[in-house]
Design an enzyme around this catalytic site. Sequence first.
Site, PDB file in Angstrom:
ATOM      1  N   ASP A 116       1.094  -1.213   0.145  1.00 19.09           N
ATOM      2  CA  ASP A 116      -0.095  -0.023   0.086  1.00 19.09           C
ATOM      3  C   ASP A 116       0.981   1.333   0.250  1.00 19.09           C
ATOM      4  O   ASP A 116       2.215   1.270   0.132  1.00 19.09           O
ATOM      5  CB  ASP A 116      -1.113   0.102   1.080  1.00 19.09           C
ATOM      6  CG  ASP A 116      -1.819   0.975   1.518  1.00 19.09           C
ATOM      7  OD1 ASP A 116      -2.177   2.204  -0.105  1.00 19.09           O
ATOM      8  OD2 ASP A 116      -2.659   1.693   2.729  1.00 19.09           O
ATOM      9  N   HIS A 117       0.353   2.289  -0.470  1.00 13.42           N
ATOM     10  CA  HIS A 117       0.946   3.135  -0.399  1.00 13.42           C
ATOM     11  C   HIS A 117       0.899   4.488   0.985  1.00 13.42           C
ATOM     12  O   HIS A 117      -0.472   4.743   1.732  1.00 13.42           O
ATOM     13  CB  HIS A 117       0.473   4.874  -1.579  1.00 13.42           C
ATOM     14  CG  HIS A 117       1.074   4.251  -3.006  1.00 13.42           C
ATOM     15  ND1 HIS A 117       0.429   4.268  -3.519  1.00 13.42           N
ATOM     16  CD2 HIS A 117       2.712   3.347  -2.857  1.00 13.42           C
ATOM     17  CE1 HIS A 117       1.011   3.610  -4.634  1.00 13.42           C
ATOM     18  NE2 HIS A 117       1.683   3.601  -4.235  1.00 13.42           N
ATOM     19  N   PHE A 154      -5.355   3.687   0.207  1.00 11.93           N
ATOM     20  CA  PHE A 154      -6.288   3.188   0.074  1.00 11.93           C
ATOM     21  C   PHE A 154      -6.157   2.479  -1.818  1.00 11.93           C
ATOM     22  O   PHE A 154      -6.835   2.263  -2.411  1.00 11.93           O
ATOM     23  CB  PHE A 154      -7.691   4.583  -0.340  1.00 11.93           C
ATOM     24  CG  PHE A 154      -7.856   5.197   0.823  1.00 11.93           C
ATOM     25  CD1 PHE A 154      -8.429   4.807   1.723  1.00 11.93           C
ATOM     26  CD2 PHE A 154      -8.482   6.707  -0.056  1.00 11.93           C
ATOM     27  CE1 PHE A 154      -8.645   6.041   2.468  1.00 11.93           C
ATOM     28  CE2 PHE A 154      -8.053   8.058   1.169  1.00 11.93           C
ATOM     29  CZ  PHE A 154      -8.390   6.781   2.371  1.00 11.93           C
ATOM     30  N   HIS A 155      -4.699   1.831  -1.630  1.00  9.19           N
ATOM     31  CA  HIS A 155      -4.071   1.312  -2.361  1.00  9.19           C
ATOM     32  C   HIS A 155      -3.983  -0.010  -2.571  1.00  9.19           C
ATOM     33  O   HIS A 155      -2.878  -0.007  -2.700  1.00  9.19           O
ATOM     34  CB  HIS A 155      -3.296   2.826  -3.420  1.00  9.19           C
ATOM     35  CG  HIS A 155      -3.344   3.883  -3.761  1.00  9.19           C
ATOM     36  ND1 HIS A 155      -2.123   5.006  -3.592  1.00  9.19           N
ATOM     37  CD2 HIS A 155      -4.426   4.728  -4.007  1.00  9.19           C
ATOM     38  CE1 HIS A 155      -2.606   5.706  -4.020  1.00  9.19           C
ATOM     39  NE2 HIS A 155      -3.987   5.284  -4.130  1.00  9.19           N
ATOM     40  N   PRO A 156      -4.164  -1.176  -1.713  1.00  9.93           N
ATOM     41  CA  PRO A 156      -3.684  -2.344  -0.990  1.00  9.93           C
ATOM     42  C   PRO A 156      -3.747  -3.278  -3.240  1.00  9.93           C
ATOM     43  O   PRO A 156      -4.201  -2.626  -3.782  1.00  9.93           O
ATOM     44  CB  PRO A 156      -4.896  -2.993  -1.046  1.00  9.93           C
ATOM     45  CG  PRO A 156      -5.935  -2.016  -1.251  1.00  9.93           C
ATOM     46  CD  PRO A 156      -5.599  -0.666  -1.611  1.00  9.93           C
TER      47      PRO A 156
END
Length: 543
Positions: free
Chosen positions: A295-296, A469-471
């Site tokens: 993730d980020h 919100f970048h899984p």
Amino acid sequence: MRRGADYTHIIVGAGSAGCVLANKLSQVHTNRILVLEAGPADRDLMIHIPAGVHAVWQKPSLNWNYWTDPEPAGHNRQVFMPRGRVVGGSSSINSMVYMRGHPLDFDGWADDFGLSDWRYENVLPYFKAGESYAQGGDHWRGTEGELGTSKGQYDNPLYDAFMEGAAQAGQGTTDDPNGAIPEGVARLDATRRNGRRCSAAVAHLRPALKRGNVHLVTGAMVERVLFDGTTACGVQAVVRGKAEHFNAAEIILSGGAINSPQLLMLSGVGNADHLAQHSIDLVHHLPGVGQNLMDHANVILQISCEKQFPIHRVDQPMNKLKAGARWVFFRDGVAASNIWEVGGLIRGNDQVPYANLQYHFGPVGFEYTNNRISLSQAFAIHIDVLRPRSRGQITLKSADPKVHPNLRFNYFQDQGDLLEMVEGVKKARDLVAQNAFDGLRGVAIDPGPEVQSDEDIAAWVKANVETDFHPSGTCAMGHGEMAVVDDQFRVRGIDGLRVVDASTMPMITSANLNAPTQMMAARAADYITGTPQLAPLERKPKV
């Protein structure tokens, strides 16, 4: 098309990837496609109003509402992880930023993971073919695709100050981060067309449904993939309380980086020892399922603003009504803005080969109280670490499909990620300290002015880290033992089953994930139908 019929393809998940797949696969008129979506149709008006994003992603009815396990380097806090549970998936609830990532990301997939067909020149034609860019086309940008994209147009002096401050600080600016120069701060593109959100459902699924060979079922919770030996042959689902089986020649999982690995494991595909712990019959031992989670990591700086602008008061009832009315009649104004209209990719130091940090800038401060957002006279800067070394995992908590899996990102497990975030905070502060913000810059709110040393910044980062919100990465593409799918998204060791979504990224891209996910799905559709891949485009961007 009746339920229970045989289909050529079943797509599990009507999110960003699933909608693209349905659109492209349905162009072959002999295909019969079933799309199963656990959530409802995307009828909520707030989905389609760009500025409604914060109201939308907090609606439990449209969201999977995941929480991580306690994050060890985040003071053992659980981090909220919203994921779209609605037609359009997260493209219906996200902040709409359209960023493709850096060209060197895709070259890295080729060089580091042996994915020779995934260089930038191979993916660029799909990015270009997939979009209709309001500002016009060129070597990098397309105007004939289904996905409407447009550059932010909301007028606010704080956007201009941020751009000018980046130039003064030597952090760089660019006219188009999706074009010739991917690094630097810019007015960002959004998945927006004519002032409305252009989700994957709007862009891709609606045209597909008109062809007549796509059947969409909402409220369909897929519980497991069905197998004949090691060949996928259908799915078991609960549709509005009723158990149903659907059969197809090929099953495609497009549930995202959390749902897809969970469904594989529930279906008997994953680490044999882990599945045995939950008394799940093994179909195929594939130890990489649920691993490599990325993730980020994100922190948000907030600084008070010396001048008040209309956006600072837009949450007042009368102003909100006026903004809504303007959007209804003219499709412009603050309601047509996704707020995070400026940002970009920058380098935290001179040693990194290319940009390793990302900004999203909003000209307003905010605070959440009891799931309600209140605005303040301030501005906010999101900072992301783009290529984390830390890795997490998704594991089953239960064999019950209704129980959310264990989810841990292990933010800052690798000390290098923390050091990069500290550099990001210092870079953002330096940008705001430039002359461009004179007369606008107020008192630092969070972190406060007392947080100065690297040690203090690191402590603040750990206390405030959250997701952007970048899984991704949990069904990684590749060739090694931990790879889950091959370079055409086929699940290794299984016939008739693919995974197509952000879970298949071997390494997270250096920006928001929605654009590359849609690109990957477009390429997957060509692999599935045997259509020749689009001809490579020469790699010209300066890096």
